[in-house]
Motif scaffolding. Sequence first.
Motif, PDB file in Angstrom:
ATOM      1  N   ALA A  71       3.190 -75.837 -30.361  1.00 29.01           N
ATOM      2  CA  ALA A  71       4.071 -76.508 -29.421  1.00 29.01           C
ATOM      3  C   ALA A  71       4.000 -78.311 -29.865  1.00 29.01           C
ATOM      4  N   ARG A  72       3.123 -78.712 -30.567  1.00 26.92           N
ATOM      5  CA  ARG A  72       2.853 -80.090 -30.952  1.00 26.92           C
ATOM      6  C   ARG A  72       4.932 -80.130 -32.556  1.00 26.92           C
ATOM      7  N   GLN A  73       4.616 -78.908 -33.384  1.00 22.32           N
ATOM      8  CA  GLN A  73       5.620 -77.944 -34.437  1.00 22.32           C
ATOM      9  C   GLN A  73       6.327 -78.192 -34.108  1.00 22.32           C
ATOM     10  N   GLU A  74       6.172 -77.161 -32.916  1.00 24.02           N
ATOM     11  CA  GLU A  74       7.955 -77.179 -32.031  1.00 24.02           C
ATOM     12  C   GLU A  74       8.514 -78.203 -31.525  1.00 24.02           C
ATOM     13  N   VAL A  75       7.822 -79.426 -31.339  1.00 23.20           N
ATOM     14  CA  VAL A  75       8.670 -80.749 -30.383  1.00 23.20           C
ATOM     15  C   VAL A  75       8.850 -81.382 -31.548  1.00 23.20           C
ATOM     16  N   GLU A  76       8.030 -81.129 -32.181  1.00 23.32           N
ATOM     17  CA  GLU A  76       8.756 -82.389 -33.630  1.00 23.32           C
ATOM     18  C   GLU A  76       9.471 -81.390 -34.586  1.00 23.32           C
ATOM     19  N   ASP A  77       9.970 -80.373 -35.272  1.00 23.45           N
ATOM     20  CA  ASP A  77      11.315 -79.998 -35.482  1.00 23.45           C
ATOM     21  C   ASP A  77      12.223 -79.594 -34.338  1.00 23.45           C
ATOM     22  N   ARG A  78      12.366 -80.124 -33.016  1.00 21.80           N
ATOM     23  CA  ARG A  78      13.247 -80.369 -32.519  1.00 21.80           C
ATOM     24  C   ARG A  78      14.082 -82.120 -32.227  1.00 21.80           C
ATOM     25  N   LEU A  79      13.213 -82.367 -32.634  1.00 23.58           N
ATOM     26  CA  LEU A  79      13.645 -84.091 -32.593  1.00 23.58           C
ATOM     27  C   LEU A  79      14.973 -84.472 -32.801  1.00 23.58           C
ATOM     28  N   ASP A  80      15.303 -84.171 -33.875  1.00 25.84           N
ATOM     29  CA  ASP A  80      16.166 -84.475 -34.811  1.00 25.84           C
ATOM     30  C   ASP A  80      17.723 -83.934 -33.567  1.00 25.84           C
ATOM     31  N   ASP A  81      18.011 -82.511 -32.780  1.00 28.17           N
ATOM     32  CA  ASP A  81      18.080 -82.227 -31.934  1.00 28.17           C
ATOM     33  C   ASP A  81      18.630 -82.424 -30.813  1.00 28.17           C
ATOM     34  N   ARG A  82      17.672 -83.465 -29.542  1.00 33.15           N
ATOM     35  CA  ARG A  82      17.843 -83.756 -28.659  1.00 33.15           C
ATOM     36  C   ARG A  82      18.971 -84.508 -28.438  1.00 33.15           C
ATOM     37  N   ILE A  83      19.405 -84.214 -27.541  1.00 33.67           N
ATOM     38  CA  ILE A  83      20.278 -84.688 -26.591  1.00 33.67           C
ATOM     39  C   ILE A  83      20.349 -86.167 -25.900  1.00 33.67           C
ATOM     40  N   ARG A  84      19.055 -86.225 -25.300  1.00 33.06           N
ATOM     41  CA  ARG A  84      18.725 -87.519 -25.070  1.00 33.06           C
ATOM     42  C   ARG A  84      18.309 -88.431 -25.546  1.00 33.06           C
ATOM     43  N   ASP A  85      18.371 -89.772 -25.906  1.00 35.31           N
ATOM     44  CA  ASP A  85      18.315 -91.129 -26.303  1.00 35.31           C
ATOM     45  C   ASP A  85      17.431 -91.697 -26.738  1.00 35.31           C
ATOM     46  N   ASP A  86      16.267 -91.287 -25.542  1.00 30.44           N
ATOM     47  CA  ASP A  86      14.667 -91.920 -25.440  1.00 30.44           C
ATOM     48  C   ASP A  86      14.544 -91.673 -26.881  1.00 30.44           C
ATOM     49  N   ASP A  87      13.308 -92.717 -27.074  1.00 30.97           N
ATOM     50  CA  ASP A  87      12.854 -92.702 -28.170  1.00 30.97           C
ATOM     51  C   ASP A  87      11.866 -91.770 -28.117  1.00 30.97           C
ATOM     52  N   LEU A  88      11.209 -90.535 -28.793  1.00 32.06           N
ATOM     53  CA  LEU A  88       9.685 -90.665 -28.093  1.00 32.06           C
ATOM     54  C   LEU A  88       8.810 -91.000 -29.520  1.00 32.06           C
ATOM     55  N   ASP A  89       7.389 -91.668 -29.156  1.00 27.34           N
ATOM     56  CA  ASP A  89       6.811 -92.413 -29.935  1.00 27.34           C
ATOM     57  C   ASP A  89       5.900 -90.689 -30.420  1.00 27.34           C
ATOM     58  N   GLU A  90       4.508 -91.100 -30.883  1.00 25.77           N
ATOM     59  CA  GLU A  90       3.571 -90.086 -31.456  1.00 25.77           C
ATOM     60  C   GLU A  90       2.710 -89.615 -30.032  1.00 25.77           C
ATOM     61  N   ASP A  91       2.575 -90.737 -29.349  1.00 22.31           N
ATOM     62  CA  ASP A  91       1.910 -90.718 -27.496  1.00 22.31           C
ATOM     63  C   ASP A  91       2.699 -89.910 -27.160  1.00 22.31           C
ATOM     64  N   ASP A  92       4.010 -89.837 -26.907  1.00 23.58           N
ATOM     65  CA  ASP A  92       5.356 -89.346 -25.929  1.00 23.58           C
ATOM     66  C   ASP A  92       5.478 -87.842 -26.510  1.00 23.58           C
ATOM     67  N   ILE A  93       4.954 -86.934 -28.443  1.00 23.58           N
ATOM     68  CA  ILE A  93       5.117 -86.555 -28.723  1.00 23.58           C
ATOM     69  C   ILE A  93       3.467 -85.143 -28.052  1.00 23.58           C
ATOM     70  N   GLU A  94       2.436 -86.085 -28.586  1.00 23.92           N
ATOM     71  CA  GLU A  94       1.021 -85.374 -27.730  1.00 23.92           C
ATOM     72  C   GLU A  94       1.414 -84.963 -26.388  1.00 23.92           C
ATOM     73  N   ARG A  95       1.639 -86.016 -25.272  1.00 20.65           N
ATOM     74  CA  ARG A  95       1.944 -85.993 -24.458  1.00 20.65           C
ATOM     75  C   ARG A  95       2.458 -84.334 -23.912  1.00 20.65           C
ATOM     76  N   ILE A  96       3.558 -84.428 -24.838  1.00 15.32           N
ATOM     77  CA  ILE A  96       3.800 -83.600 -24.175  1.00 15.32           C
ATOM     78  C   ILE A  96       4.178 -81.653 -25.442  1.00 15.32           C
ATOM     79  N   ALA A  97       3.190 -81.871 -26.185  1.00 13.09           N
ATOM     80  CA  ALA A  97       2.655 -80.528 -27.096  1.00 13.09           C
ATOM     81  C   ALA A  97       1.585 -80.875 -26.242  1.00 13.09           C
ATOM     82  N   HIS A  98       0.971 -81.139 -25.135  1.00 16.76           N
ATOM     83  CA  HIS A  98      -0.165 -80.638 -24.567  1.00 16.76           C
ATOM     84  C   HIS A  98       0.125 -79.833 -23.041  1.00 16.76           C
ATOM     85  N   GLN A  99       1.320 -80.730 -22.338  1.00 20.03           N
ATOM     86  CA  GLN A  99       2.244 -80.033 -21.002  1.00 20.03           C
ATOM     87  C   GLN A  99       2.378 -78.276 -21.576  1.00 20.03           C
TER      88      GLN A  99
END
Length: 612
Positions: free
Chosen positions: A403-431
């Motif tokens: 999931a972490r890899q999927e989230v990181e691969d999609r970072l450049d395609d996000r429409i939303r302009d909220d910046d995700l830091d490493e903690d955000d990515i880790e949280r989303i990967a777990h969720q």
Amino acid sequence: MFLALRAEVEDALERALSALDFPTDDLGIEEPPEDVDSVLASSAAFRLASEAGAPPPQIAGQIADELDADNLTYVAEIRTQGPYLNFLPSQAYFEETLATATDADYGALEDRDTSVVVEHTSANPTGPVHVGRARNPIIGDAVANLLEYAGYDVDRHYYVNDAGRQMAVFTWAYETFDEDDLETEPERDRIEYDLVRYYRRGNAFLEDGPDEEVEEAEAEIESIMQGLEAGDDETYERVSEVVDQVLSGMNACLGRLPAEFDEFVKETRFMRNGDTDDLVSRLKELDEAVYEEDAWQLELDEHGIDKNLVFLRSDDTSLYATRDLAHHEWKFDEYDRAVTVLGEDHKLQAKQVRTTLELIGNDTDGLQQVLYSYVNLPEGKMSTRRGTGVDLDDLLDEAIDRARQEVEDRLDDRIRDDDLDEDDIERIAHQVGIGAVRYDIVSKQPTKAITFEWEQALDFEAQSAPYVQYVHARCCGILEESVARSATEDASGQRPRAAGLDPETDLAAQDVELEALEADLLETDAERDLLETIGRFPAVVDEAADDLEPHRVATYTREFADRFNAFYRECPVLADDVDPAVREARLALVAASKHTIANALSILGVEAPRSM
């Protein structure tokens, strides 16, 4: 509001059928296909046709003539379609659905004043939880969540097998072998991974060790079992030292899902308090009781069960089934209903237990079992005894990594302009990762065997957990970025602006005047379809809880996600050219969508990310 509409339709149909001298025992209420405008239909005309001696469409017409939509609150029109009666929703239905669904607790049903104990997982405390049994805590937790949301007072129990031969072997091995006798290092730095090595070493010794030493070991194992049977405190403490440590590690693993328990009920409890002895005495008095092959048994063939239930060995030690019978009688004393989640290999045992409970005078109407088939990985079947299985921890780690890899691969395609830091990515990967595992398993009918496939579980585009979770994140994004506008203009002719809405809070608590929302402005097919789908959520909870089928909630979330995505494509919410009143109505629809999907995912035990 769907439940209110259904109740209104049922009442109107009963009165109409009674007026026509038709029986009212089967109203034929059903949900129509998607291409039909109504939210409810009745097929009663099919059933009544032969009795009335007329074709079903004619009967449907007679019933329709007897019904008057003007007398109904939530039904605008009643149409016949061949043999069917279709009930179309009124404006009041849409308005109340929109207002009600903006409550953060939307979908939760009223308190039923009924207590339910849900027993699930209950894996023997012999080592790490493995993937093959992962379906039990996932389904069990979802069943408990579902019942709680449906208004029941729910306790979650783990029944601990701490009195069988396996635990006697484990205790003997733990006391006999030293670290130097163990062949491997622990696979993880957690207590059950450490101690399971003793269990494996002990089993290997009993199979391959010198005959005299094995005989001595078997004598000690038998002594442990006899000590537990006699209620010996020292023996109980010896076994508990092993059981409690292993169980603490297993509980830490289950907490990752998460699957949490209100109580761990040990089977030795019913040996030590005399319940098992009392039960054995009563079983011996039954006509079905026989002493055969050096054991007391119940012959249950006259009750449709062709295998005897052995309840006492020749050495007067009880069996797991005996203690479980005492456990069930305790449940009946403490709770109105008892639900047990069991693997399909326990199907016979479940029948034996129910029948035996009835033979000794128990009312088993409140006893329900949810049977499930096992989860396989493409690599094949798994086993804990020889340490060749795939542990649940491994599966969850892999899910998070992918999931972490999927989230990181999609970072450049996000429409939303909220910046995700490493903690955000880790949280989303777990969720997303753990959510993918839970959703993929709970979304299937329990009795169907499944093979877990990564590509399907983590597919953001297909009907998987990420696909549904993304709807929730999108709702949160819209609400957080919204510019709520008041209904009046200031002196300059401009509508004053306010901060974005909090996705987690009821709209009513954010000074949004729900009465002022104009649901009739939600007039496109996409808006109406989404609102109708939202309206059905409490009924989905009600029906799924009645049948103990949380996978129906998962099916609903996929349909909901499709409806929301259609709305999102076709109905802009925050665009500058959207009429302010329409914007506010659509924002309310987004808020209602957010609460609906969040609560549905919560029932399934899947986290709902605010951002993805």
